[in-house]
Design an enzyme around this catalytic site. Structure first.
Site, short mmCIF file in Angstrom:
data_model
loop_
_atom_site.label_atom_id
_atom_site.label_comp_id
_atom_site.label_asym_id
_atom_site.label_seq_id
_atom_site.Cartn_x
_atom_site.Cartn_y
_atom_site.Cartn_z
N GLU A 167 76.52 6.69 7.68
CA GLU A 167 75.77 5.53 8.14
C GLU A 167 74.95 5.78 9.40
O GLU A 167 75.30 5.34 10.51
CB GLU A 167 76.73 4.35 8.34
CG GLU A 167 77.47 3.99 7.07
CD GLU A 167 78.29 2.71 7.17
OE1 GLU A 167 78.67 2.18 6.12
OE2 GLU A 167 78.55 2.24 8.30
N GLU A 351 80.70 3.44 -0.33
CA GLU A 351 81.59 2.42 0.24
C GLU A 351 81.20 1.07 -0.31
O GLU A 351 80.02 0.72 -0.37
CB GLU A 351 81.47 2.35 1.78
CG GLU A 351 82.14 3.46 2.53
CD GLU A 351 82.04 3.26 4.05
OE1 GLU A 351 81.92 2.08 4.49
OE2 GLU A 351 82.06 4.26 4.77
#
Length: 440
Positions: A167, A351
């Site tokens: 991320e 995710e």
């Protein structure tokens, strides 16, 4: 759950994801200080001042935890390595106990028939590197490449897949512009440099792993779908800018070797000198793309400094985090990413999950996961090469600035006794994954 394994392609992989600082217990095993340790030690940064010193004590309980992964029938386990555990100073001396731990973890996964899927960095920067400017310092790309060579030189031969950085938006924007995560800055110059350097580090790590002879290397990006709060041109422009900052900047750097123009209008004065010359490294070819998806945001213009936008509360049902539940946006992201960025490359949902206060009978989580598996089915129906789906997370864990309050796990953790108790969602997955593929 409403799906069976046989509803997905034969080669489709299911997994669970965790991260080092959130579960291992960072005050153990010779790990060095990180900027998360000092961020948490600063009053007001983390709920109740909680930290990752013990977390889930996974460092000592990993075999028990991996048994849970195996017993549920998951194909893959996505974990991260801690830079400060392997190299306490961030550079130079190696903590052999840290390397040995990841070596044992890799072997334990393979012994259980689980594919190891590593992420090199999930947010815990060694404090000595933070002292040198951290992600603001261009040298971090080289430091990160050195760490990559050390840890993957030890365990890379047994990894099913590896991604350098989890991320990039969180590493840079959330942490340097909004100040919600370590290092807790609110500075546009720091943000611009961190955004660029995190991608430069990604590219140098890719090149380093290629040099080690590794394959199945990808990048993991977190995405939030941005919609205008109303039909005005101003709201549409603000939503487009949010989309570019959050999503298109990082995907564009890696897959198009370019940054969106509407982001450059605000950030270019603060980017490091010569940034335009780094795209051959940033755009180093990858073998797959990972997307982390949780929610969408409604965006409205704001009479403030750039980016001059604000999030507006939306009407959709929300998780314990206050995030709107919008599974259709996952379909849109998968389709858009393939069409505009990745083409035929495999895409993984690396995710997806929700926090809920339900400690055992988490039917709301089962419903959430069902809805997002339906979104994956839509993308598959559109020809998107989605190859896998990872649930966040295996365990209730340290949820960063929110401490231990928000629970994302399929397995409940009593943080006093460290007792693990599988939830209803865990057993739902176990039943789902036990269904044989129609191709068997």
């Amino acid at each position: 759950m409403k799906y069976a394994r046989s509803d997905f392609p034969r080669d489709f992989l299911f997994g669970v994801a965790t991260s080092a600082y959130q579960i291992e217990g960072h005050a153990q095993g010779g790990a060095g200080s990180t900027h998360w340790d000092t961020f948490a030690a600063t009053p007001g940064n983390v709920v109740r001042g909680e930290n990752g010193d013990l977390a889930c004590d996974h460092l000592n309980r990993y075999e028990q935890d991996l048994d849970l992964v195996r017993d549920a029938g998951f194909d893959c386990y996505r974990f991260s390595t801690s830079w400060a555990r392997v190299m306490p100073e961030g550079r130079g001396p190696v903590n052999q106990a840290g390397l040995d731990y990841y070596d044992r973890l890799a072997d334990a996964l393979l012994e259980r028939g689980i594919r190891p899927c590593a992420t090199l960095y999930h947010w815990e920067l060694p404090s000595p590197l933070a002292d040198l400017g951290g992600w603001r310092n261009r040298d971090i790309a080289g430091w990160f490449a050195d760490f990559t060579e050390v840890v993957m030189g030890r365990i890379g031969d047994r990894m099913f897949s590896v991604a350098p950085i989890n991320e990039p938006w969180c590493v840079s924007w959330l942490s340097h512009f909004e100040g919600h995560h370590a290092p807790g800055l609110r500075d546009i110059r720091a943000t611009a440099r961190a955004m660029h350097h995190v991608l430069l580090a990604h590219g140098q790590a890719i090149q380093t792993m290629r040099g080690l002879g590794m394959s199945n290397i990808g990048g993991v990006f977190n995405l939030e779908w941005a919609e205008p709060a109303d039909n005005s041109p101003e709201a549409q422009k603000a939503a487009a800018l949010y989309d570019s900052i959050y999503n298109r900047f990082f995907l564009g750097g890696v897959f198009k070797k370019a940054y969106p123009q509407n982001v450059l209008e605000g950030l270019e004065p603060y980017l490091p000198p010569g940034w335009q010359d780094d795209f051959d490294i940033i755009g180093a070819p990858v073998d797959w793309c990972g997307l982390n998806y949780y929610t969408r945001k409604l965006i409205s213009p704001s009479d403030t400094a750039w980016p001059s936008l604000v999030e507006i509360p939306g009407p959709l049902p929300k998780t314990q985090m206050g995030w709107e539940i919008d599974p259709a946006a996952l379909s849109r992201f998968l389709i858009r990413t393939a069409r505009e960025y990745t083409g035929d490359l495999p895409i993984y949902v690396t995710e997806n999950g929700m926090a809920t206060a339900e400690r055992q009978q988490d039917d709301d989580r089962i419903d959430y996961l069902d809805q997002h598996l339906s979104a994956v089915q839509v993308a598959l129906g559109e020809g998107v090469p989605v190859k896998g789906y990872f649930v966040w997370s295996l365990l209730d864990n340290y949820e960063w600035a929110l401490g231990y309050e928000k629970r994302f796990g399929l397995v409940d953790v009593d943080f006093d006794s460290m007792k693990r108790t599988p939830k209803a969602s865990y057993f739902a997955w176990k039943e789902m994954l036990a269904t044989a593929s129609t191709a068997d």
